[in-house]
Design a protein around this motif. Structure first.
Motif, PDB file in Angstrom:
ATOM      1  N   ALA A  11      -1.359   1.540  -6.438  1.00 17.90           N
ATOM      2  CA  ALA A  11      -2.036   2.306  -5.388  1.00 17.90           C
ATOM      3  C   ALA A  11      -3.519   2.420  -5.717  1.00 17.90           C
ATOM      4  N   GLU A  12      -4.349   2.451  -4.681  1.00 19.11           N
ATOM      5  CA  GLU A  12      -5.791   2.538  -4.885  1.00 19.11           C
ATOM      6  C   GLU A  12      -6.188   3.857  -5.538  1.00 19.11           C
ATOM      7  N   ASN A  13      -5.552   4.929  -5.126  1.00 16.83           N
ATOM      8  CA  ASN A  13      -5.826   6.248  -5.682  1.00 16.83           C
ATOM      9  C   ASN A  13      -4.938   6.446  -6.916  1.00 16.83           C
TER      10      ASN A  13
ATOM     11  N   ASP B 291      -1.864   8.648  -6.726  1.00 17.61           N
ATOM     12  CA  ASP B 291      -0.725   8.215  -5.913  1.00 17.61           C
ATOM     13  C   ASP B 291       0.145   7.172  -6.604  1.00 17.61           C
ATOM     14  N   ARG B 292      -0.233   6.733  -7.786  1.00 17.96           N
ATOM     15  CA  ARG B 292       0.505   5.659  -8.472  1.00 17.96           C
ATOM     16  C   ARG B 292       1.857   6.138  -8.955  1.00 17.96           C
TER      17      ARG B 292
ATOM     18  N   ALA C 274       0.835  -1.207   0.000  1.00 20.71           N
ATOM     19  CA  ALA C 274       0.000   0.000   0.000  1.00 20.71           C
ATOM     20  C   ALA C 274       0.870   1.257   0.000  1.00 20.71           C
ATOM     21  N   ASP C 275       1.991   1.201   0.687  1.00 16.26           N
ATOM     22  CA  ASP C 275       2.886   2.363   0.790  1.00 16.26           C
ATOM     23  C   ASP C 275       3.773   2.543  -0.438  1.00 16.26           C
ATOM     24  N   HIS C 276       4.242   1.427  -1.012  1.00 13.17           N
ATOM     25  CA  HIS C 276       5.281   1.511  -2.037  1.00 13.17           C
ATOM     26  C   HIS C 276       4.918   0.929  -3.400  1.00 13.17           C
ATOM     27  N   GLU C 277       3.878   0.158  -3.499  1.00 15.09           N
ATOM     28  CA  GLU C 277       3.420  -0.497  -4.727  1.00 15.09           C
ATOM     29  C   GLU C 277       4.306  -1.648  -5.181  1.00 15.09           C
TER      30      GLU C 277
END
Length: 99
Positions: free
Chosen positions: A88-90, A93-94, A43-46
């Motif tokens: 990332a979900e957003n 943020d990817r 979640a933090d880093h993909e």
């Protein structure tokens, strides 16, 4: 589950080259704590690396379990290190825009 093309895998492998493993599979094996750590780190880093200090013979099966539980994709297993990816979900943020 995310499907990666060979082109995507190549891009992600290159990006993961300088990453250090952040999740270690040791003597306790695949615990809930390991799954939670992998999920949070994805979640933090993909893109993350998972190192197998133990259970090296079972790494393929263990990685498949992690991939399913974390809704991630296996980029590749190289030696005793697995590279996993989850966007990332957003979309804003990817870090990796795979097309």
């Amino acid at each position: 589950m995310i499907e990666l093309t060979s082109k995507h895998r190549k891009i992600l492998e290159k990006a993961a080259h300088d990453l250090q493993p952040v999740v270690i599979i040791g003597g306790a094996g695949l615990t809930d704590g390991v799954i939670q750590m992998a999920d949070k780190t994805l979640a933090d880093h993909e893109l993350i690396k998972i190192k197998f200090n133990e259970y090296k013979d079972e790494k393929t099966e263990l990685v498949e379990q992690i991939v399913q539980k974390c809704d991630a994709a296996l980029v590749r297993i190289i030696g005793n290190i697995a590279i996993l990816f989850r966007p990332a979900e957003n979309p804003e943020d990817r870090k990796f825009m795979l097309k």
